[in-house]
Enzyme design. Structure first.
Site, PDB file in Angstrom:
ATOM      1  CG  ASP A  25      42.046  41.568  35.582  1.00  0.00           C
ATOM      2  OD1 ASP A  25      42.258  40.492  36.171  1.00  0.00           O
ATOM      3  OD2 ASP A  25      42.186  42.680  36.136  1.00  0.00           O
TER       4      ASP A  25
ATOM      5  CG  ASP B 208      39.472  42.723  38.843  1.00  0.00           C
ATOM      6  OD1 ASP B 208      39.702  41.522  39.045  1.00  0.00           O
ATOM      7  OD2 ASP B 208      40.344  43.549  38.509  1.00  0.00           O
ATOM      8  CD  GLU B 209      40.678  37.020  36.702  1.00  0.00           C
ATOM      9  OE1 GLU B 209      40.884  37.292  37.909  1.00  0.00           O
ATOM     10  OE2 GLU B 209      41.192  36.080  36.116  1.00  0.00           O
TER      11      GLU B 209
HETATM   12  N1  DCP Z   1      42.916  42.318  45.701  1.00  0.00           N
HETATM   13  C1  DCP Z   1      43.143  42.196  47.065  1.00  0.00           C
HETATM   14  N2  DCP Z   1      44.282  41.604  47.510  1.00  0.00           N
HETATM   15  C2  DCP Z   1      45.205  41.127  46.653  1.00  0.00           C
HETATM   16  C3  DCP Z   1      44.993  41.229  45.254  1.00  0.00           C
HETATM   17  C4  DCP Z   1      43.820  41.851  44.811  1.00  0.00           C
HETATM   18  O1  DCP Z   1      42.304  42.629  47.850  1.00  0.00           O
HETATM   19  N3  DCP Z   1      46.311  40.552  47.122  1.00  0.00           N
HETATM   20  C5  DCP Z   1      41.701  43.021  45.224  1.00  0.00           C
HETATM   21  C6  DCP Z   1      42.008  44.451  44.902  1.00  0.00           C
HETATM   22  C7  DCP Z   1      42.009  44.517  43.415  1.00  0.00           C
HETATM   23  C8  DCP Z   1      41.055  43.430  43.024  1.00  0.00           C
HETATM   24  O2  DCP Z   1      41.182  42.429  44.042  1.00  0.00           O
HETATM   25  O3  DCP Z   1      41.613  45.802  42.942  1.00  0.00           O
HETATM   26  C9  DCP Z   1      41.345  42.827  41.676  1.00  0.00           C
HETATM   27  O4  DCP Z   1      42.584  42.162  41.676  1.00  0.00           O
HETATM   28  P1  DCP Z   1      43.603  42.273  40.479  1.00  0.00           P
HETATM   29  O5  DCP Z   1      44.648  41.254  40.722  1.00  0.00           O
HETATM   30  O6  DCP Z   1      42.876  42.236  39.181  1.00  0.00           O
HETATM   31  O7  DCP Z   1      44.300  43.686  40.693  1.00  0.00           O
HETATM   32  P2  DCP Z   1      43.847  45.114  40.205  1.00  0.00           P
HETATM   33  O8  DCP Z   1      42.569  45.077  39.448  1.00  0.00           O
HETATM   34  O9  DCP Z   1      43.846  46.013  41.377  1.00  0.00           O
HETATM   35  O10 DCP Z   1      45.051  45.554  39.296  1.00  0.00           O
HETATM   36  P3  DCP Z   1      45.361  45.121  37.797  1.00  0.00           P
HETATM   37  O11 DCP Z   1      45.247  46.374  37.011  1.00  0.00           O
HETATM   38  O12 DCP Z   1      46.758  44.612  37.848  1.00  0.00           O
HETATM   39  O13 DCP Z   1      44.366  44.090  37.390  1.00  0.00           O
HETATM   40 MG    MG Z   2      42.284  43.730  37.866  1.00  0.00          MG
END
Ligand code: DCP
Ligand code: MG
Length: 436
Positions: free
Chosen positions: A22, A135-136
């Site tokens: 992730d 991203d996962e």
């Molecule tokens: N995303 C979004 N709205 C949300 C949650 C996430 O648009 N409520 C988008 C933005 C993130 C991407 O999806 O960058 C990936 O979600 P993640 O939950 O993996 O969050 P991040 O990658 O940003 O942070 P982390 O480091 O916690 O994985």
């Molecule tokens: Mg993420």
């Protein structure tokens, strides 16, 4: 025999090495790729964000911005209260520039390009990759690494993504999908956590029940009301009591809490076609019965296409006449549609040729699927000069990429497995994905 109705037994959890990858604050990491000056800065990426405005919602926040209390799905207006924009802080003597950050709008096309590069590396690293979001992904690396090599493998993978794409990933490795996912999140950002077989239950035990796979906020609250706060509590809870309150689903989450997870990593892909078929108990030449069945199948397929977000360009039927003669007919449309009425009428037209035939089985299928978002989802959109009034999917629909508007609050078992291959239709027939 364990005698425990809440346990699947030792053999039910497949023997596999699962890696969950992730990316860290993914959208923010992408922004930093093209704007390296944002490195190390508090950075907020907003859905529906426009500079100088306060509308929209936070898609993600860099870890520096999270320290100010900014988090995903928060309104931009609230984020701005916690973390003002640098430009404004520079102008306002009341504000401290050090306590301010940068805001950028979501650019999904760019993030998808970056994600594709990451995914290419993942596919190179493992035979089986289950991509679950932008991203996962889960990797099944059972045939590639032994447990004593897995940490090096995961470190190499992280380094390769960083070196070749320039974004950071957190990786969790465990014998089950659910533990691997929790492990990747455990030490974010830049995390690498390996949970070996035999350690899973112990690893999960101190975690909040809400972290268990398939436990949504509502279930978590109910569990807490029962005095079950951690995965360890749930793992040790009386299975009868859990079943009385939550039914079979309760036993399932209890098993997850115990580190039992029967899921194997399987790839998800967009299907090439969607179909349903159904047999008559005995072959019939009754044209109304045949039409009735085709209508029901068409409605089912239309429904499924809508759930999958699939537009279709080809509509087909399958007609099986005794003994086992399989006939297929299909019609192509000028463009991809999501149009249940058209699906039904086209399928019925195609059926006319078989009006006098005795038929034992019928199927309806849509193919040439298109998963791209479109506001031209009905045929009118293609026939009309400019496609106005298409009456199709609303371009403003909150789509997948609109998650920032709040996906919290649903209780539900958003299982990664998408049910796409739902094997049984209501009448017990297996779905026929590719019946040609
Ligand atoms: N995303 C979004 N709205 C949300 C949650 C996430 O648009 N409520 C988008 C933005 C993130 C991407 O999806 O960058 C990936 O979600 P993640 O939950 O993996 O969050 P991040 O990658 O940003 O942070 P982390 O480091 O916690 O994985
Ligand atoms: Mg993420």
């Amino acid at each position: 025999m364990s005698g425990d109705l809440g346990s699947l037994g030792a053999d039910a959890t497949p023997d596999q090495v699962v890696c969950h990858v992730d990316m860290d604050c993914f959208y923010a990491a992408c922004e930093r790729l093209r704007e390296p000056a944002l490195e190390g800065q508090p950075l907020v990426v907003g859905m529906g964000y426009e500079s100088d405005e306060a509308h929209g919602a936070v898609a993600t926040a860099s870890y520096e911005a999270r320290e100010f209390g900014v988090e995903s799905a928060m309104a931009i207006s609230e984020a701005l209260e916690r973390l003002p924009r640098k430009v404004e802080a520079a102008r306002d003597p009341e504000l401290d520039v050090e306590e301010a950050g940068f805001y950028r709008p979501v650019d999904l096309d760019f993030y998808n390009e970056v994600a594709d590069e990451v995914k290419a590396i993942l596919h190179d690293a493992a035979e089986v990759v289950r991509e679950v979001s932008i991203d996962e992904a889960y990797l099944d690396v059972t045939d590639r690494v032994r447990w004593d090599e897995v940490e090096t493998f995961a470190r190499d993978l992280k380094e390769r993504i960083e070196a070749e794409v320039g974004v950071a990933a957190s990786v969790g490795v465990a014998p089950t999908m659910s533990a691997a996912k929790i492990a990747s999140d455990y030490d974010k950002p830049d995390g690498l956590v390996v949970v070996e077989p035999g350690e899973v239950r112990e690893f999960l035990a101190p975690l909040d029940v809400a972290e268990i796979h398939n436990v949504g906020p509502v279930t978590a609250r109910q569990l807490r009301d029962m005095g079950i706060e951690t995965a360890g509590d749930l793992a040790a809870a009386d299975p009868e009591r859990v079943r009385d309150t939550f039914g079979e689903r309760g036993l399932e989450v209890r098993r997850y809490a115990r580190g039992e997870d029967p899921r194997e990593v399987t790839p998800v892909g967009e299907p090439k076609s969607l179909s349903r078929e159904s047999a008559f108990t005995e072959a019939t030449d009754d044209s109304e019965r045949k039409r009735e069945k085709v209508r029901a199948l068409a409605a089912d397929v239309a429904d499924r296409a809508q759930r999958e977000g699939a537009l279709y360009r080809t509509i087909g039927i399958k007609v099986v006449t005794p003994p086992y003669d399989v006939n297929t007919r299909a019609e192509s449309l000028p463009g991809p549609v999501d149009d249940p009425d058209l699906l039904e009428s086209t399928a019925l037209d195609l059926l006319e040729e078989f009006d006098d035939d005795r038929v034992r089985k019928l199927g309806v299928r849509v193919s040439k699927l298109d998963f791209a978002e479109s506001d031209q989802a009905s045929l009118a959109g293609f026939e009309g000069a400019s496609g106005e009034d298409s009456g199709g999917a609303d371009a403003d629909d909150p789509a997948e990429d609109n998650r920032a508007d709040g996906d919290a609050g649903t209780d539900d078992p958003v299982d990664d497995s998408d049910g796409r291959d739902a094997p049984e239709s209501p009448d017990g027939q297996r779905s026929l994905r590719d019946y040609e």
